[in-house]
Design a protein around this motif. Structure first.
Motif, PDB file in Angstrom:
ATOM      1  N   UNK A 408       0.853  -1.192   0.000  1.00  0.00           N
ATOM      2  CA  UNK A 408       0.000   0.000   0.000  1.00  0.00           C
ATOM      3  C   UNK A 408       0.887   1.240   0.000  1.00  0.00           C
ATOM      4  N   UNK A 409       0.511   2.219  -0.810  1.00  0.00           N
ATOM      5  CA  UNK A 409       1.208   3.510  -0.823  1.00  0.00           C
ATOM      6  C   UNK A 409       0.348   4.474  -0.010  1.00  0.00           C
ATOM      7  N   UNK A 410       0.641   4.646   1.276  1.00  0.00           N
ATOM      8  CA  UNK A 410      -0.268   5.381   2.157  1.00  0.00           C
ATOM      9  C   UNK A 410      -0.448   6.842   1.787  1.00  0.00           C
ATOM     10  N   UNK A 411       0.605   7.459   1.236  1.00  0.00           N
ATOM     11  CA  UNK A 411       0.485   8.871   0.909  1.00  0.00           C
ATOM     12  C   UNK A 411      -0.319   9.111  -0.372  1.00  0.00           C
ATOM     13  N   UNK A 412      -0.733   8.036  -1.028  1.00  0.00           N
ATOM     14  CA  UNK A 412      -1.484   8.185  -2.277  1.00  0.00           C
ATOM     15  C   UNK A 412      -2.764   7.374  -2.298  1.00  0.00           C
TER      16      UNK A 412
END
Length: 526
Positions: A408-412
């Motif tokens: 998971x790319x949390x900032x996106x």
């Protein structure tokens, strides 16, 4: 004057019957509800108090309980003391429970840097709500009359109010504010009611004289230091010289505008609930039920504490009256502090949305919030209290994998998937813009998933030379507010390999001699 009589005149009985019909017609309260009476001691509130006492003989119209509440504001010394005693004595005479509070409005006005009248009003309404909570009352009765209504409308004209302000005071309005003694979850909903709103002041005084109802005269009502007093003492008499029915005419205008305003507010709210995508920490996310597209709200949530998104083409179809109301609804939703939303701010934003160019812009709208146009979208955004740039700790590192996986790319608010395979066993290398294939052996491991950094450039497959990633964002019409969280894939040396959804670099291309391939795929909400 003499003390109140226990037996009223025949005219009183007739007046009470008329009041009952009018109160039921306007549905001011429901049978079985309790009502708090705001009684200052003046003729209007004293008449209202006696009226509610008389309603006890009308079981179908009478509230379950009636509580008298009086606030001593601390302005006029002995005069205010006498008013408090008058209210207490008269309430006891007619058998109504009475609550009296003494507040220091002069000191509060200085502490809060408010004018004296505004400070007194704030303290008074706070106390009225507290008494309503204490007695389980849903209604607070105010003794405003037709002259008050006309004065209010004239004052708001002078201040440049819109139709909402020129609608004046209503017979009944909801107030969901609460005292500090209760939580947001348990606060009851109050309604303010005005059972004398149709009566002229002189008729109220005449009724008090006829029925020998005691009342006090507030000496401050004669002071021209207050705008309302100047309107009542100087402006209204001049208007009544031109039109003896000036008060009735102004009240009729308010009634007409109130109906029009209520309808337009309903239309604006319906549109707001159907077309506006919004989010904040308290209420969560609301996705448009009309726009048939993939929402970007989850991505914006990584950068902004709260926000509203509207498709510009939908907004432009609205009548100007609804456009203004929609902007006001949005700002009311976003503002943490309930500042008055002025016309100039609303109109500045509205006119900006109408211009075809530029297709992207940003403007501040107060309290640290911003309004943006990003191509086909209009956005109102409230940043987090402390906006921090993404740092190295938020960079995702991917070592050479032995098997398929994802992260998971949390900032996106997106997910990067990968799989590694032999080129000979792969049926095809054809991929979309959110997919990329690389020669795994030609890559410089580990690879990183991060956001754009100043000076980032990429050598683009099929083109000579390199191009700034910032320019690639502009060409691809990536919203400016999302560019700081857009994921970029680089190798261990910082060479940009891929900007998902936009372009792939000419690095580590899959060729005939490639043995092992790395497939990357970005699953995104954009």
């Amino acid at each position: 004057m003499t003390a109140s009589k226990s037996n009223h005149t025949e005219g009183w009985a007739h007046w009470i019957e008329e009041r009952v019909q009018l109160l039921q017609q306007n549905c001011l309260w429901k049978q079985g509800d309790s009502v708090v009476l705001a009684v200052s001691g003046g003729p209007d509130s004293m008449l209202m108090m006696h009226m509610f006492a008389a309603l006890r003989q009308h079981l179908g119209a009478a509230p379950r309980h009636v509580i008298v509440a009086h606030v001593h504001h601390g302005f006029r010394g002995e005069e205010s003391d006498a008013e408090a005693e008058l209210v207490r004595r008269e309430a006891q005479w007619i058998g109504l429970p009475c609550e009296i509070a003494r507040v220091d409005a002069p000191s509060y006005a200085i502490e809060q840097k408010m004018n004296a009248q505004a400070a007194a009003r704030e303290l008074r309404y706070t106390y009225l709500r507290q008494i309503a909570e204490k007695h389980g009352a849903s209604y607070i009765a105010l003794a405003h009359h037709a002259d008050d209504q006309a004065e209010t409308v004239l004052m708001r004209i002078l201040r440049g109010a819109g139709t909402g302000g020129l609608s004046g005071m209503s017979w009944r309005r909801a107030d969901d504010r609460q005292s500090s003694s209760v939580s947001l979850d348990t606060a009851p909903l109050f309604h303010y009611i005005r059972p004398l709103l149709d009566m002229r002041k002189k008729d109220i005084v005449d009724m008090c004289e006829q029925e020998q109802i005691q009342y006090a005269e507030d000496s401050s009502n004669e002071k021209r230091t207050y705008l309302r007093n100047r309107v009542r003492l100087d402006i209204m008499p001049l208007l009544e010289q031109e039109n003896p029915q000036a008060v009735q005419s102004i009240c009729r205008i308010a009634d007409t505008l109130r109906a029009d305003h209520d309808w337009m507010e309903q239309e604006a709210n319906a549109w707001y609930n159907s077309y506006v995508e919004k989010w904040d920490e308290e209420t969560g996310v609301h996705i448009s039920s009309v726009r048939n597209h993939v929402s970007r709200v989850e991505v914006y949530q990584t950068l902004y504490e709260a926000g509203c998104i509207v498709a510009r083409e939908d907004f432009l179809k609205l009548h100007v009256a609804l456009q203004r109301r929609l902007i006001k609804l949005i700002l009311n939703y976003l503002y943490k502090v309930a500042d008055p939303i002025d016309y100039d701010t609303i109109e500045r934003v509205r006119l900006a949305t109408l211009r075809d160019v530029p297709s992207t812009w940003k403007t501040d709208i107060g309290q640290g919030m911003e309004c943006r146009r990003e191509y086909g979208q209009l956005l109102w955004l409230r940043p987090f209290p402390r906006m921090e740039q993404l740092n190295e700790d938020q960079t995702i590192t991917l070592q050479r994998p032995d098997e398929a996986g994802c992260t998971v790319i949390p900032f996106h608010a997106s997910t990067l998937h990968w799989r590694i395979t032999s080129r000979k066993s792969s049926s095809s290398t054809a991929v979309g813009t959110y997919d990329a294939a690389f020669d795994a052996d030609a890559l410089k491991w580990p690879i990183y998933i991060r956001t754009r950094q100043s000076g980032d450039r990429m050598r683009i497959q099929g083109l000579n030379g390199s191009k700034k990633v910032q320019d690639m964002f502009v060409d691809a019409k990536v919203p400016a507010s999302l560019r700081e969280v857009y994921p970029i894939v680089t190798d261990c040396n910082g060479t940009v390999l891929w900007v998902p959804g936009i372009r792939r670099s000419d690095q580590a291309l899959v060729q005939v001699h490639t043995d092992t391939m790395l497939y990357l795929s970005l699953e995104t909400n954009i």
